[in-house]
Design an enzyme around this catalytic site. Structure first.
Site, PDB file in Angstrom:
ATOM      1  N   GLY A  59       0.812  -1.214   0.000  1.00 54.54           N
ATOM      2  CA  GLY A  59       0.000   0.000   0.000  1.00 54.54           C
ATOM      3  C   GLY A  59       0.840   1.256   0.000  1.00 54.54           C
ATOM      4  O   GLY A  59       0.550   2.205   0.731  1.00 54.54           O
ATOM      5  N   SER A  72       1.276   3.381  -2.533  1.00 56.46           N
ATOM      6  CA  SER A  72       0.931   4.344  -3.593  1.00 56.46           C
ATOM      7  C   SER A  72       0.420   5.674  -3.067  1.00 56.46           C
ATOM      8  O   SER A  72       0.466   6.684  -3.765  1.00 56.46           O
ATOM      9  CB  SER A  72      -0.112   3.724  -4.527  1.00 56.46           C
ATOM     10  OG  SER A  72      -1.132   3.085  -3.786  1.00 56.46           O
ATOM     11  N   ARG A  73      -0.109   5.678  -1.832  1.00 57.67           N
ATOM     12  CA  ARG A  73      -0.668   6.941  -1.306  1.00 57.67           C
ATOM     13  C   ARG A  73      -0.740   6.865   0.219  1.00 57.67           C
ATOM     14  O   ARG A  73      -0.476   5.809   0.813  1.00 57.67           O
ATOM     15  CB  ARG A  73      -2.046   7.233  -1.914  1.00 57.67           C
ATOM     16  CG  ARG A  73      -3.053   6.124  -1.746  1.00 57.67           C
ATOM     17  CD  ARG A  73      -4.287   6.347  -2.644  1.00 57.67           C
ATOM     18  NE  ARG A  73      -5.094   5.163  -2.766  1.00 57.67           N
ATOM     19  CZ  ARG A  73      -6.095   4.841  -1.946  1.00 57.67           C
ATOM     20  NH1 ARG A  73      -6.414   5.634  -0.961  1.00 57.67           N
ATOM     21  NH2 ARG A  73      -6.778   3.730  -2.112  1.00 57.67           N
ATOM     22  N   ASN A  93       1.340  -2.468   5.505  1.00 59.71           N
ATOM     23  CA  ASN A  93       0.614  -1.197   5.659  1.00 59.71           C
ATOM     24  C   ASN A  93      -0.756  -1.216   4.987  1.00 59.71           C
ATOM     25  O   ASN A  93      -1.697  -0.583   5.464  1.00 59.71           O
ATOM     26  CB  ASN A  93       1.475  -0.066   5.065  1.00 59.71           C
ATOM     27  CG  ASN A  93       0.699   1.213   4.879  1.00 59.71           C
ATOM     28  OD1 ASN A  93       0.450   1.960   5.821  1.00 59.71           O
ATOM     29  ND2 ASN A  93       0.278   1.483   3.643  1.00 59.71           N
ATOM     30  N   SER A 127      -3.757   0.279  14.376  1.00 62.35           N
ATOM     31  CA  SER A 127      -4.619   1.456  14.492  1.00 62.35           C
ATOM     32  C   SER A 127      -5.010   1.633  15.955  1.00 62.35           C
ATOM     33  O   SER A 127      -5.073   0.656  16.714  1.00 62.35           O
ATOM     34  CB  SER A 127      -5.896   1.253  13.670  1.00 62.35           C
ATOM     35  OG  SER A 127      -6.847   2.261  13.961  1.00 62.35           O
ATOM     36  N   TYR A 142     -13.115  -3.651  11.242  1.00 65.34           N
ATOM     37  CA  TYR A 142     -11.801  -2.997  11.096  1.00 65.34           C
ATOM     38  C   TYR A 142     -11.046  -3.017  12.434  1.00 65.34           C
ATOM     39  O   TYR A 142      -9.868  -3.387  12.488  1.00 65.34           O
ATOM     40  CB  TYR A 142     -12.003  -1.568  10.608  1.00 65.34           C
ATOM     41  CG  TYR A 142     -10.730  -0.757  10.510  1.00 65.34           C
ATOM     42  CD1 TYR A 142      -9.901  -0.854   9.402  1.00 65.34           C
ATOM     43  CD2 TYR A 142     -10.364   0.130  11.538  1.00 65.34           C
ATOM     44  CE1 TYR A 142      -8.738  -0.097   9.316  1.00 65.34           C
ATOM     45  CE2 TYR A 142      -9.206   0.883  11.455  1.00 65.34           C
ATOM     46  CZ  TYR A 142      -8.396   0.774  10.343  1.00 65.34           C
ATOM     47  OH  TYR A 142      -7.241   1.522  10.262  1.00 65.34           O
ATOM     48  N   ALA A 179     -11.404  -5.002  14.953  1.00 68.23           N
ATOM     49  CA  ALA A 179     -11.007  -6.380  15.280  1.00 68.23           C
ATOM     50  C   ALA A 179      -9.828  -6.819  14.414  1.00 68.23           C
ATOM     51  O   ALA A 179      -8.929  -7.526  14.885  1.00 68.23           O
ATOM     52  CB  ALA A 179     -12.197  -7.321  15.077  1.00 68.23           C
ATOM     53  N   LYS A 210      -7.479  -4.928  13.318  1.00 70.83           N
ATOM     54  CA  LYS A 210      -6.261  -4.275  13.800  1.00 70.83           C
ATOM     55  C   LYS A 210      -5.809  -4.869  15.141  1.00 70.83           C
ATOM     56  O   LYS A 210      -4.617  -4.925  15.438  1.00 70.83           O
ATOM     57  CB  LYS A 210      -6.486  -2.767  13.898  1.00 70.83           C
ATOM     58  CG  LYS A 210      -6.678  -2.114  12.531  1.00 70.83           C
ATOM     59  CD  LYS A 210      -5.474  -2.369  11.622  1.00 70.83           C
ATOM     60  CE  LYS A 210      -5.567  -1.642  10.295  1.00 70.83           C
ATOM     61  NZ  LYS A 210      -4.342  -1.815   9.473  1.00 70.83           N
ATOM     62  N   ILE A 258      -5.380  10.151  10.728  1.00 71.52           N
ATOM     63  CA  ILE A 258      -4.316  10.734   9.907  1.00 71.52           C
ATOM     64  C   ILE A 258      -4.951  11.220   8.603  1.00 71.52           C
ATOM     65  O   ILE A 258      -5.826  10.539   8.044  1.00 71.52           O
ATOM     66  CB  ILE A 258      -3.217   9.673   9.601  1.00 71.52           C
ATOM     67  CG1 ILE A 258      -2.652   9.043  10.892  1.00 71.52           C
ATOM     68  CG2 ILE A 258      -2.103  10.271   8.748  1.00 71.52           C
ATOM     69  CD1 ILE A 258      -1.904   9.975  11.819  1.00 71.52           C
TER      70      ILE A 258
HETATM   71  P1  NAP Z   1      -5.281   4.798   2.210  1.00 69.64           P
HETATM   72  O1  NAP Z   1      -5.030   6.237   2.037  1.00 69.64           O
HETATM   73  O2  NAP Z   1      -6.644   4.266   1.988  1.00 69.64           O
HETATM   74  O3  NAP Z   1      -4.256   3.967   1.296  1.00 69.64           O
HETATM   75  C1  NAP Z   1      -4.392   2.572   1.282  1.00 69.64           C
HETATM   76  C2  NAP Z   1      -3.246   1.926   0.531  1.00 69.64           C
HETATM   77  O4  NAP Z   1      -3.478   0.504   0.539  1.00 69.64           O
HETATM   78  C3  NAP Z   1      -3.162   2.321  -0.932  1.00 69.64           C
HETATM   79  O5  NAP Z   1      -1.820   2.258  -1.336  1.00 69.64           O
HETATM   80  C4  NAP Z   1      -3.987   1.232  -1.630  1.00 69.64           C
HETATM   81  O6  NAP Z   1      -3.593   1.015  -2.988  1.00 69.64           O
HETATM   82  C5  NAP Z   1      -3.624   0.020  -0.800  1.00 69.64           C
HETATM   83  N1  NAP Z   1      -4.645  -1.009  -0.824  1.00 69.64           N
HETATM   84  C6  NAP Z   1      -5.993  -0.856  -0.702  1.00 69.64           C
HETATM   85  N2  NAP Z   1      -6.615  -2.043  -0.775  1.00 69.64           N
HETATM   86  C7  NAP Z   1      -5.652  -2.975  -0.965  1.00 69.64           C
HETATM   87  C8  NAP Z   1      -5.636  -4.380  -1.138  1.00 69.64           C
HETATM   88  N3  NAP Z   1      -6.770  -5.098  -1.173  1.00 69.64           N
HETATM   89  N4  NAP Z   1      -4.453  -5.010  -1.297  1.00 69.64           N
HETATM   90  C9  NAP Z   1      -3.305  -4.302  -1.291  1.00 69.64           C
HETATM   91  N5  NAP Z   1      -3.232  -2.972  -1.163  1.00 69.64           N
HETATM   92  C10 NAP Z   1      -4.396  -2.313  -0.987  1.00 69.64           C
HETATM   93  O7  NAP Z   1      -4.885   4.333   3.685  1.00 69.64           O
HETATM   94  P2  NAP Z   1      -3.989   5.051   4.807  1.00 69.64           P
HETATM   95  O8  NAP Z   1      -4.827   5.978   5.563  1.00 69.64           O
HETATM   96  O9  NAP Z   1      -2.708   5.524   4.213  1.00 69.64           O
HETATM   97  O10 NAP Z   1      -3.719   3.798   5.778  1.00 69.64           O
HETATM   98  C11 NAP Z   1      -2.481   3.106   5.808  1.00 69.64           C
HETATM   99  C12 NAP Z   1      -2.466   2.208   7.020  1.00 69.64           C
HETATM  100  O11 NAP Z   1      -2.656   3.003   8.202  1.00 69.64           O
HETATM  101  C13 NAP Z   1      -3.593   1.174   7.043  1.00 69.64           C
HETATM  102  O12 NAP Z   1      -3.127  -0.022   7.608  1.00 69.64           O
HETATM  103  C14 NAP Z   1      -4.636   1.810   7.940  1.00 69.64           C
HETATM  104  O13 NAP Z   1      -5.483   0.857   8.517  1.00 69.64           O
HETATM  105  C15 NAP Z   1      -3.741   2.492   8.956  1.00 69.64           C
HETATM  106  N6  NAP Z   1      -4.400   3.581   9.671  1.00 69.64           N
HETATM  107  C16 NAP Z   1      -4.811   4.703   9.022  1.00 69.64           C
HETATM  108  C17 NAP Z   1      -5.444   5.706   9.755  1.00 69.64           C
HETATM  109  C18 NAP Z   1      -5.914   6.990   9.124  1.00 69.64           C
HETATM  110  O14 NAP Z   1      -6.595   7.775   9.825  1.00 69.64           O
HETATM  111  N7  NAP Z   1      -5.614   7.272   7.867  1.00 69.64           N
HETATM  112  C19 NAP Z   1      -5.641   5.549  11.145  1.00 69.64           C
HETATM  113  C20 NAP Z   1      -5.207   4.393  11.759  1.00 69.64           C
HETATM  114  C21 NAP Z   1      -4.588   3.407  11.016  1.00 69.64           C
HETATM  115  P3  NAP Z   1      -4.227   1.921  -4.201  1.00 69.64           P
HETATM  116  O15 NAP Z   1      -3.682   3.304  -4.021  1.00 69.64           O
HETATM  117  O16 NAP Z   1      -3.715   1.282  -5.443  1.00 69.64           O
HETATM  118  O17 NAP Z   1      -5.696   1.859  -4.048  1.00 69.64           O
END
Ligand code: NAP
Length: 253
Positions: free
Chosen positions: A16, A18-19, A91, A147, A160, A162, A164, A193
Site C-alpha cells: 500500500g 501508492s498513497r 501497511n 490502528s 476494522y 477487530a 487491527k 491521519i
Molecule cells: P489509504 O489512504 O486508503 O491507502 C491505502 C493503501 O493501501 C493504498 O496504497 C492502496 O492502494 C492500498 N490497498 C488498498 N486495498 C488494498 C488491497 N486489497 N491489497 C493491497 N493494497 C491495498 O490508507 P492510509 O490511511 O494511508 O492507511 C495506511 C495504514 O494506516 C492502514 O493499515 C490503515 O489501517 C492504517 N491507519 C490509518 C489511519 C488513518 O486515519 N488514515 C488511522 C489508523 C490506522 P491503491 O492506491 O492502489 O488503491
C-alpha cells in the site's frame, strides 16, 4: 557519536505504498538510504509516478493483499529484483463502514470477511513468507501498521477494529517466536491521519474528531512514517513486540 537513521543496504517491502501513510513510509525509508519495493492495488498511476521520482532504489508492483495465492510471487519478485528482503511493512488495509444497525446481514458478513482477507490474512501471509526468507538470511524486521481502533473498538467499523487487534497480536507472536532467528516485530497504531482512508469520516464531523485529539489537529502521514523508519533501523534493536501509538494523545493506554 552520530545519531541518524541509516538504512543503506536495507531492502524493504512496503504494501500500500501508492498513497497516504504507505507513500510517506516509502519516501522516508528511501530517504534514509533503503531500497524499497512497494505495492499498490489499483492506483498504478500514483505508484509509477512515485517510483519514477525516487529512481533506481524504488520499484512498484501490483498486489491485492487478499489474493493469497499471488503473495509468494510478490516476495520472490522483491528478493530477485533487489537481492534481499530485510524489512516488511504490512501497511495496506481497507476501512469500510459496517454498522451493527445496518439493514443487511449479507453486507455485514461480506464486510467482515473482506476486511479480514485484506487487513489480517494478507498481512499474516506476507509475514509468514518474509519470515521464511529472513530466517535463512540473517533476520529482519516485520512492521505492522495497526490502528488506535485495535485498542479502543470502533462504533461503525467493528470488523476494522477487530482486524487491527489481530495485527497487534500477530506482532506479539512474531516477536516471541522469531527473535531467536534475528527477526524483530513491531506494530504502529495511528489515530486519525489525513489520508483518503480517513477523508469520509473527517468530512462528516471533523470538529468532533479534532475535539478528541489533545494536540488539537489530525495527524499527517509524515508524522507516522519516521517512526517506521526508526523501527526499521538498528536504533530500535532492543524493542520487540511493542505497539507504538501515534495518535496525538487521543487514546492513551
Ligand atoms: P489509504 O489512504 O486508503 O491507502 C491505502 C493503501 O493501501 C493504498 O496504497 C492502496 O492502494 C492500498 N490497498 C488498498 N486495498 C488494498 C488491497 N486489497 N491489497 C493491497 N493494497 C491495498 O490508507 P492510509 O490511511 O494511508 O492507511 C495506511 C495504514 O494506516 C492502514 O493499515 C490503515 O489501517 C492504517 N491507519 C490509518 C489511519 C488513518 O486515519 N488514515 C488511522 C489508523 C490506522 P491503491 O492506491 O492502489 O488503491
Amino acid at each position: 557519536m552520530t545519531l541518524a537513521i541509516d538504512l543503506t543496504g536495507t531492502v524493504a517491502l512496503v504494501t500500500g505504498g501508492s498513497r497516504g501513510i504507505g507513500e510517506s513510509i516509502v519516501r522516508h525509508l528511501h530517504a534514509a538510504g533503503a531500497t524499497v519495493f512497494f505495492t499498490y492495488q489499483s492506483r498504478s498511476d500514483l505508484a509509477e509516478r512515485l517510483a519514477a521520482e525516487l529512481g533506481d532504489r524504488a520499484v512498484s508492483a501490483r498486489c491485492d493483499a487478499a489474493d493469497s495465492a499471488s503473495l509468494p510471487d510478490l516476495v520472490d519478485a522483491c528478493v530477485s529484483k533487489f537481492r534481499g528482503l530485510h524489512v516488511l511493512v504490512n501497511n495496506a488495509a481497507i476501512f469500510a463502514t459496517n454498522p451493527f444497525d445496518g439493514g443487511s446481514f449479507d453486507a455485514w458478513r461480506v464486510g467482515w470477511r473482506r476486511t479480514f482477507d485484506v487487513n489480517v490474512f494478507g498481512a499474516a501471509d506476507l509475514a509468514w513468507l518474509a519470515i521464511r526468507y529472513m530466517r535463512a538470511h540473517g533476520g529482519g524486521r516485520i512492521i505492522n501498521i495497526a490502528s488506535r481502533a485495535a485498542h479502543r473498538g470502533e462504533l461503525e467499523h467493528a470488523d476494522y477494529g477487530a482486524s487491527k487487534a489481530a495485527i497487534v497480536n500477530l506482532t506479539k507472536s512474531i516477536a516471541r517466536s522469531c527473535a531467536a532467528d534475528g527477526i524483530l516485530s513491531f506494530a504502529v497504531a495511528p489515530g486519525f491521519i489525513e489520508t483518503e482512508m480517513a477523508a469520509h469520516d473527517l468530512e462528516l464531523d471533523r470538529p468532533k474528531i479534532v475535539g478528541e485529539i489533545p494536540v488539537g489537529y489530525v495527524g499527517r502521514p509524515d508524522q507516522v512514517a519516521p517512526i517506521v523508519a526508526f523501527l526499521a533501523s538498528p536504533l530500535g534493536s532492543y524493542l520487540n513486540g511493542a505497539t507504538i501509538d501515534v495518535n496525538g494523545g487521543s487514546y492513551v493506554r
